[in-house]
Design a protein around this motif. Structure first.
Motif, PDB file in Angstrom:
ATOM      1  N   LYS A  25       0.716  -1.120   0.040  1.00 12.45           N
ATOM      2  CA  LYS A  25      -0.067  -0.180  -0.142  1.00 12.45           C
ATOM      3  C   LYS A  25       0.799   1.206   0.036  1.00 12.45           C
ATOM      4  CE  LYS A  25      -3.992  -2.302   2.122  1.00 12.45           C
ATOM      5  NZ  LYS A  25      -4.920  -2.234   3.355  1.00 12.45           N
ATOM      6  N   PHE A  26       2.297   1.155   0.044  1.00 12.33           N
ATOM      7  CA  PHE A  26       3.140   2.358  -0.019  1.00 12.33           C
ATOM      8  C   PHE A  26       4.172   2.006  -1.069  1.00 12.33           C
ATOM      9  CE2 PHE A  26       1.490   1.946   4.364  1.00 12.33           C
ATOM     10  CZ  PHE A  26       1.078   3.323   4.692  1.00 12.33           C
ATOM     11  N   ASN A  27       4.745   3.011  -1.377  1.00 13.38           N
ATOM     12  CA  ASN A  27       5.966   2.845  -2.336  1.00 13.38           C
ATOM     13  C   ASN A  27       7.124   2.355  -1.630  1.00 13.38           C
ATOM     14  OD1 ASN A  27       4.672   3.955  -4.866  1.00 13.38           O
ATOM     15  ND2 ASN A  27       4.979   5.864  -4.121  1.00 13.38           N
ATOM     16  N   ARG A  28       7.876   1.463  -2.096  1.00  9.13           N
ATOM     17  CA  ARG A  28       8.925   0.764  -1.209  1.00  9.13           C
ATOM     18  C   ARG A  28      10.177   1.838  -1.478  1.00  9.13           C
ATOM     19  NH1 ARG A  28      12.972  -3.433  -1.495  1.00  9.13           N
ATOM     20  NH2 ARG A  28      13.058  -4.415   0.672  1.00  9.13           N
ATOM     21  N   ALA A  29      10.519   2.289  -0.149  1.00 11.95           N
ATOM     22  CA  ALA A  29      11.560   3.083  -0.167  1.00 11.95           C
ATOM     23  C   ALA A  29      13.068   2.545  -0.251  1.00 11.95           C
ATOM     24  CB  ALA A  29      11.471   4.220   1.254  1.00 11.95           C
ATOM     25  N   GLY A  30      14.188   3.208  -0.641  1.00 12.34           N
ATOM     26  CA  GLY A  30      15.261   2.386  -0.514  1.00 12.34           C
ATOM     27  C   GLY A  30      15.699   2.256   0.955  1.00 12.34           C
ATOM     28  N   PHE A  31      16.695   1.443   1.125  1.00  6.25           N
ATOM     29  CA  PHE A  31      17.103   1.127   2.495  1.00  6.25           C
ATOM     30  C   PHE A  31      17.883   2.440   3.241  1.00  6.25           C
ATOM     31  CE2 PHE A  31      20.573  -0.033   5.639  1.00  6.25           C
ATOM     32  CZ  PHE A  31      19.815  -0.705   6.493  1.00  6.25           C
ATOM     33  N   GLU A  32      18.458   3.130   2.471  1.00  9.70           N
ATOM     34  CA  GLU A  32      19.074   4.457   3.039  1.00  9.70           C
ATOM     35  C   GLU A  32      18.161   5.167   3.334  1.00  9.70           C
ATOM     36  OE1 GLU A  32      19.656   3.178  -0.242  1.00  9.70           O
ATOM     37  OE2 GLU A  32      21.703   2.188   0.398  1.00  9.70           O
ATOM     38  N   GLU A  33      17.100   5.431   2.663  1.00  9.01           N
ATOM     39  CA  GLU A  33      15.839   6.294   3.139  1.00  9.01           C
ATOM     40  C   GLU A  33      15.317   5.716   4.432  1.00  9.01           C
ATOM     41  OE1 GLU A  33      11.988   8.666   1.009  1.00  9.01           O
ATOM     42  OE2 GLU A  33      13.425   7.064   0.016  1.00  9.01           O
ATOM     43  N   VAL A  34      14.999   4.439   4.455  1.00  7.04           N
ATOM     44  CA  VAL A  34      14.370   3.757   5.595  1.00  7.04           C
ATOM     45  C   VAL A  34      15.373   4.095   6.812  1.00  7.04           C
ATOM     46  CG1 VAL A  34      13.875   1.769   6.546  1.00  7.04           C
ATOM     47  CG2 VAL A  34      12.921   2.241   4.417  1.00  7.04           C
ATOM     48  N   TYR A  35      16.604   3.779   6.561  1.00 10.42           N
ATOM     49  CA  TYR A  35      17.652   4.027   7.587  1.00 10.42           C
ATOM     50  C   TYR A  35      17.588   5.469   8.057  1.00 10.42           C
ATOM     51  CZ  TYR A  35      22.337   3.832  10.103  1.00 10.42           C
ATOM     52  OH  TYR A  35      23.127   3.874  10.760  1.00 10.42           O
ATOM     53  N   ALA A  36      17.625   6.296   7.236  1.00  8.92           N
ATOM     54  CA  ALA A  36      17.708   7.740   7.742  1.00  8.92           C
ATOM     55  C   ALA A  36      16.462   8.119   8.534  1.00  8.92           C
ATOM     56  CB  ALA A  36      17.391   8.459   6.575  1.00  8.92           C
ATOM     57  N   LYS A  37      15.309   7.667   7.944  1.00 10.22           N
ATOM     58  CA  LYS A  37      14.015   7.835   8.930  1.00 10.22           C
ATOM     59  C   LYS A  37      14.114   7.176  10.265  1.00 10.22           C
ATOM     60  CE  LYS A  37      10.855   9.763   8.340  1.00 10.22           C
ATOM     61  NZ  LYS A  37      10.306  10.966   8.871  1.00 10.22           N
ATOM     62  N   VAL A  38      14.785   5.843  10.698  1.00 10.40           N
ATOM     63  CA  VAL A  38      14.994   5.150  11.781  1.00 10.40           C
ATOM     64  C   VAL A  38      15.925   6.130  12.771  1.00 10.40           C
ATOM     65  CG1 VAL A  38      15.803   3.060  12.845  1.00 10.40           C
ATOM     66  CG2 VAL A  38      14.556   2.712  10.872  1.00 10.40           C
ATOM     67  N   GLN A  39      16.896   6.318  11.866  1.00  9.17           N
ATOM     68  CA  GLN A  39      17.769   7.438  12.894  1.00  9.17           C
ATOM     69  C   GLN A  39      17.109   8.569  13.393  1.00  9.17           C
ATOM     70  OE1 GLN A  39      21.035   8.173   9.516  1.00  9.17           O
ATOM     71  NE2 GLN A  39      22.229   7.291  11.063  1.00  9.17           N
ATOM     72  N   GLU A  40      16.377   9.246  12.595  1.00  6.90           N
ATOM     73  CA  GLU A  40      15.573  10.316  13.053  1.00  6.90           C
ATOM     74  C   GLU A  40      14.445  10.158  14.193  1.00  6.90           C
ATOM     75  OE1 GLU A  40      11.855  13.039  11.296  1.00  6.90           O
ATOM     76  OE2 GLU A  40      13.169  12.304   9.863  1.00  6.90           O
ATOM     77  N   LEU A  41      14.016   8.958  13.974  1.00  5.46           N
ATOM     78  CA  LEU A  41      12.897   8.538  15.195  1.00  5.46           C
ATOM     79  C   LEU A  41      13.681   8.233  16.269  1.00  5.46           C
ATOM     80  CD1 LEU A  41      10.760   6.053  12.993  1.00  5.46           C
ATOM     81  CD2 LEU A  41      10.049   8.268  13.974  1.00  5.46           C
TER      82      LEU A  41
END
Length: 619
Positions: free
Chosen positions: A321-337
């Motif tokens: 249901k979502f576009n699949r982001a790249g790992f770098e983008e996901v990793y950056a969001k996890v860092q932010e969280l």
């Protein structure tokens, strides 16, 4: 004004065409069969059920608006005894249903002044004081003495049923609901639930067994029991905690990846639910442990080993249901969280106050017990850690607490952490739910419920001990005083089967034909076994069983053992099918000197079948 057309248009205007079609189908099925034929003289009770969190409220509103078009002027919607839920319901009524006088619990003056000039909807909690108050209001105004009342009982298996049935008394809520019905000239009482076990096991004499039952299917995109607990194999979203070194760590890492994926692609919320025991001390310990794991993740966010753990989870998540982001983008969001401490950990139990606003945005981890049950919805729930267990689990309670079901779950991100034993319990409950649905959709009136040994269908205090019995799979049952309505017909049916073969595999429909020619006293309820066989056929129309036929038997009546040792062992060796053995007696040894066929039936082993004895109660 056509109320149903107006309601459908409201749904369509919001762009929810699929929901509108679903509601339209429900109303087109229910209204002609039950509402249009209502006599406006009787008090009738029905059941509307669907899957947990599959959109029952929309179906309820559709039926309310259709009933308004058919002349019902007054409606009561009952919610569980929860202030937030009752207020959410009344807000939704006001938003979705136009042209009604909508009354809150304290709006008795508005109800009186309206005088049913506009159709009225009253939204009440199932609370003793609230119901007592409205029993008096309905009596004092007198409006209902000449008018029909339509009651919609949401989560009808909770609180409404008589918990004192085995003391020959009535529990307070059950008594006031009876009184509210009796204040009207006539009524339809529509029970609504996703777990109808306790309702279907009510006797007709109690007044709470439904005279009609309707099941509505969930719409596209719904993830329910068949997704999480498929008939064959294990769902790909399930991880067995038995095989994990640190289950909580695995839960947190998956939640981080799912949150990073959703929130980095314009998603609004990603929730994780941890469901331990009901004890608040356990909730506190889990809160401490979760904080500890989050702190570990925060401290190791740049560690290559931890990054590899995140990458491993990321590689097996493919959102639908979502576009699949790249790992770098996901990793950056996890860092932010993690760095900005944006992950909320919330404990929901009797000593804490958590509102839905606190977990409708962002990344959240919720911990709780019973408060995670009925009526509570968790948007964007993608990770569940289920540790709760019970010595004698109740099917309906377990199912209501499985908050994993819903429309906004993404199957590519979903993950359920659970031990194998608990997963098997859920799978067994889902299988019985599917059996109930199949029986309803086939139009069977005597719906049978069965579970593996060790699972109770519902709480025992709402079942009449004198009327609700159990039939154990693996046990041989035969009648003490059978009769054949036509021994000639049975001879003809059984003519192809002789003793040249130990047994025959036959269609279950043949067993029903055989049993239909046999009558018995109450010690062997032929109709019960026929209904159980029909429940098998509802799921598998060509279901097979085992037939053993023996002739010229000279077994004494009432000896306590019908089968010969060889036939007993033959049947006992077959564990997974219905075994019907029929003996043709010579007539000697207590059988009145006449030949007759006597049945012995054994149901599949390790299963308990529930039977409601309503003998003497007219359909």
């Amino acid at each position: 004004m056509r109320y149903f057309d107006s309601y459908l248009q409201t749904i369509l205007d919001r762009g929810n065409n699929e929901l509108a079609e679903s509601i339209k189908k429900t109303v087109n099925d229910v209204a002609p069969a039950y509402l249009e034929k209502f006599s406006f003289c009787d008090h009738e009770i029905g059941l509307l059920f669907g899957n947990v969190q599959s959109g029952k409220t929309g179906q309820m509103f559709g039926i309310i608006s259709a009933a308004t078009d058919l002349g019902f002027p007054a409606f009561i919607i009952l919610t569980t005894d929860n202030v937030v839920l009752q207020q959410q319901t009344i807000e939704r009524v006001r938003a979705d249903l136009k042209g009604y006088c909508v009354c809150d619990e304290y709006d008795s003056e508005i109800f009186s002044q309206n005088c049913l000039m506009e159709p009225t909807i009253i939204v009440l909690k199932k609370n003793v004081n609230t119901l007592k108050q409205w029993t008096n209001i309905l009596a004092s105004t007198g409006f209902m003495k000449g008018n029909p009342l339509f009651i919609i009982d949401d989560e009808a298996d909770a609180a409404s049923l008589n918990t004192l049935v085995n003391r020959n008394q009535k529990s307070a809520i059950n008594r006031y609901l009876d009184e509210i019905k009796s204040k009207a000239a006539s009524s339809i009482y529509l029970q609504v639930t996703g777990t109808p076990q306790s309702i279907l096991l009510q006797t007709k004499a109690s007044g709470w067994h439904p005279y009609f039952t309707y099941y509505f299917r969930p719409g596209p995109g719904y993830l329910g029991g068949d997704f999480f607990f498929p008939e064959d194999g294990v769902s790909p979203c399930v991880e067995f905690t038995d095989a994990l070194e640190n289950p909580l760590k695995s839960v947190i890492i998956h939640h981080l990846v799912a949150s990073g994926q959703i929130l980095s692609t314009n998603g609004k919320v990603c929730n994780c639910l941890i469901h331990p025991s009901v004890r608040q001390s356990v909730h506190s310990q889990f809160h401490y442990d979760v904080d500890k794991e989050i702190q570990y993740c925060r401290s190791n966010i740049d560690d290559p080993v931890f990054m590899m753990e995140l990458k491993t989870v990321f590689d097996r998540t493919y959102p639908k249901k979502f576009n699949r982001a790249g790992f770098e983008e996901v990793y950056a969001k996890v860092q932010e969280l993690l760095w900005s401490d944006q992950i909320k950990v919330l404990v929901m139990n009797g000593s804490s106050t958590v509102t839905s606003e606190q977990y409708e945005n962002g990344s959240n981890i919720l911990i709780g017990g019973n408060t995670l049950g009925r009526g509570v919805t968790f948007p964007g729930l993608q990770t569940i850690y289920y540790t709760r267990s019970a010595k004698k689990p109740q099917a309906d309670t377990m199912w209501q607490h499985s908050r994993m079901f819903g429309y906004d779950r993404d199957e590519g991100l979903m993950r359920v952490f659970i031990d194998e034993k608990l997963y098997k319990l859920f799978s067994d409950i889902n299988a019985t739910n599917n059996s109930i649905i199949s029986q309803v959709e086939r139009g069977l009136s005597n719906i049978k419920i069965y579970y593996p040994e060790g699972i109770n269908p519902t709480r025992k205090n709402v079942l009449d001990n004198k009327k609700v019995g159990v039939i154990s799979g693996g046990t041989n049952y035969y009648p003490f005083s059978p009769e054949n309505d036509s021994i000639e017909a049975l001879d003809k049916l059984l003519e192809p089967f002789n003793e040249a073969e130990d047994y025959y595999q036959v269609n279950l429909r043949l067993m029903i034909q055989i049993l239909n020619h046999i009558t018995s006293d109450a010690d062997f309820r032929i109709g019960t076994f026929v209904s159980i066989i029909n429940s098998f056929l509802a799921e598998q129309p060509a279901a097979q069983g085992i037939l053993i036929v023996r002739r010229n038997r000279n077994v004494a009546r009432g000896t306590g053992a019908l089968l010969s040792p060889n036939d007993w062992q033959l049947g006992a060796a077959i564990q997974d099918k219905i075994v019907l053995t029929v003996y043709k007696m010579t007539g000697d040894k207590g059988w009145g000197g006449r030949q007759l066929w006597v049945p012995n039936i054994k149901l599949p082993s390790n299963i308990v079948y529930y039977d409601v004895n309503d003998d003497g109660v007219e359909e």
